[in-house]
Every structure is written in C-alpha cells, then in structure tokens.
Enzyme design. Sequence first.
Site, short mmCIF file in Angstrom:
data_model
loop_
_atom_site.label_atom_id
_atom_site.label_comp_id
_atom_site.label_asym_id
_atom_site.label_seq_id
_atom_site.Cartn_x
_atom_site.Cartn_y
_atom_site.Cartn_z
N ALA A 249 0.80 -1.24 0.00
CA ALA A 249 0.00 0.00 0.00
C ALA A 249 0.83 1.28 0.00
O ALA A 249 0.27 2.37 0.15
CB ALA A 249 -1.00 0.04 1.14
N ALA A 250 2.15 1.18 -0.22
CA ALA A 250 2.97 2.41 -0.29
C ALA A 250 2.49 3.30 -1.44
O ALA A 250 2.35 4.51 -1.29
CB ALA A 250 4.43 2.05 -0.46
N GLY A 251 2.21 2.67 -2.59
CA GLY A 251 1.73 3.45 -3.75
C GLY A 251 0.36 4.05 -3.48
O GLY A 251 0.07 5.18 -3.91
N ASP A 252 -0.48 3.31 -2.79
CA ASP A 252 -1.82 3.83 -2.47
C ASP A 252 -1.71 5.02 -1.52
O ASP A 252 -2.45 6.01 -1.66
CB ASP A 252 -2.67 2.73 -1.83
O1 RIB Z 1 -1.69 -1.84 -3.15
C1 RIB Z 1 -1.85 -2.76 -2.12
C2 RIB Z 1 -3.07 -3.59 -2.33
O2 RIB Z 1 -2.89 -4.39 -3.47
C3 RIB Z 1 -3.39 -4.56 -1.22
O3 RIB Z 1 -4.17 -4.00 -0.20
C4 RIB Z 1 -4.07 -5.70 -1.94
O4 RIB Z 1 -5.44 -5.77 -1.70
C5 RIB Z 1 -3.79 -5.48 -3.42
O5 RIB Z 1 -4.90 -5.06 -4.06
#
Ligand code: RIB
Length: 306
Positions: A249-252
């Site tokens: 989730a770093a990119g998120d």
């Molecule tokens: O970017 C991280 C996400 O990628 C995770 O939470 C997982 O669900 C995948 O979709």
Amino acid sequence: MAICVFGSLNLDLVLRTPHLPKAGETLSSSTFETVPGGKGANQAVAAARLGTLVHLVGRVGADGFGQQLVAALLGQGVACDGIFEDASARTGIAAITVADGGENQIVLAAGANGLVGAADIERLKPKLPGASALLLQLEIPLQAAISAAKAARDAGVKVILDPAPAPAEFPAEFYSLVDILTPNQTEAEQLLGQPIRSVADALQGARSLQQKGVERVILTLGDRGIAVADGSDLQHWPAYPSSVCDTTAAGDAFNGALAAALDRNHSWTTALQWGLAAGALAVSQAGAQPSLPTRASLLDFLQAHS
Ligand code: RIB
C-alpha cells in the site's frame, strides 16, 4: 472540496515469511492476519485520514468479508453509499506474503471487483460535480476505468491514474483522459516495453509516458524516490528515509496523499512532499489500511524532515 475514488476493495490475507517463496518451496508464517485492503479502498482511506471528504465507488460480495471492509471504511469516514453489494459474487481477496525485508508477493481473486461496469459509472456520475479529482487504479475491468475517466472529463474533474496492475495492452486513448499518471517502476516498464535500470532511465521513462498525452507523470521508485515529468520540467525527488517493515500500500498512500494535498489547494511541490511522506510512513508499518498515516503523523513527519 472532495475526491472520488473508483476502484477495488479486497480483504487481504497476510502471511509473513523470512523470504519470498521460490517455486515449489513451502515456508511457514509466524502470523496470519486479515487486513482491509484493495487499491481503491486503500487510496480512499489514505486521503480520508488526511482530512479529505472521499466518495468510494466499487463493489463487494454479499458476504462477511464485504461487510467487514465497508465497516472499516465507514470507521475511517469514507462515504460508502457508492459501494454496491453484489449478491452474484464473492468479495475480492488478496493473498499477500510479506518477507522480513518488507517486499511482498500478491495474488488477487478479483471477485466483485471484476464485475465493476456501467451500473457503477452511473453511481459515480452524481458524485463527480464538486470533486477536485477522480482516483483510478486497475484492479477493476480496464473498460470500466476508461468509462469512469471519460465521465470525470465530462464533469471537468481531474483524473489521477495509478496503472496498477499494468495491463498487457494499455489503450492509447486512455492516456489522453489522464491528468496525472503514477506508475511504479514495474508498471512503467510494462507500459513502455523497456527496462528502467537507473534514475536517468526513470526520468526518460516519465517523459516518454508524458508524451503519450498525459499532463504530469510521477514514476515512483520506492526507496529511490520519484521521477517527475511536469510540463517541460523533469525532476528527481529522493525518498524520505524510512525503516521498511511492509511495502504493501505504499503506492496507495502516495496517491491518496497527493490527491488530498491538491484538494486542499496546496502547491504541486507540497503535494509531492505529502505523497513521499505518506509512502515513507506507510512502509514503516504492517498491513495496507492500518499503515496509512493520519494528518497529524504526516505533518509531524514533514516538520521533522524539513
Ligand atoms: O496496493 C496494495 C493492495 O494491493 C493490497 O491491499 C491488496 O489488496 C492489493 O490489491
């Protein structure tokens, strides 16, 4: 204002191993956890924790996993009336193995995310007026993401696309619907069909992607920072120092924080700093949504690193 996120919700099934398994190798995990995730939901939480009003549009199955994900989102203040409970599908899951060094391997079962389409665009449309941006990722059908981008364009709303995971074929028309493209190194290599071996390659890659019709490209390079093509400017920004626990989730975190800063009318420079700081904080904690920083922790971090 507000932002809209159109994308995936997954329950992450997370194992921790000393290293990532090789083909045919069996490893034991010290732990097993279920964690709310999915790139769309993670971006929504990343922005909401920074104080932004966020509408998430997507699908879950009519099962306990879906209820768990929506409850977690509501707990973070994300507006969830755009999430459809689809009785014909299971909620999306991601089987994630995280190695002690923080790197991960992810296998997705799209479930309800794979059924996102025209009906979901209709639920998105009324939320677009008054939004500063629409955030997209690609864990939903590509055509649905393109239709959402067109709806945003029609409403005069900026489109921020994280092309993750990168499709085998990326339609040329999609580039012209995107204002800010945020691939990581692997995704940029896939989109460009060539390797990125250095920061210089990344800068050139960002420029090449921009020339496909995107206003701004931010190519994320993990602990090597970001390569940014903005108008005629081409700049490398180093990453903030961080002790890496889990890169999930770093990119998120980056995308959510970037959009949150722009929604507050912060400058482009500040938005990039928010994105880099959110990414650095996210990798220092385990899990997807649990690792996303609050506004207070992000501002403290930026002050400490100014
Ligand atoms: O970017 C991280 C996400 O990628 C995770 O939470 C997982 O669900 C995948 O979709």
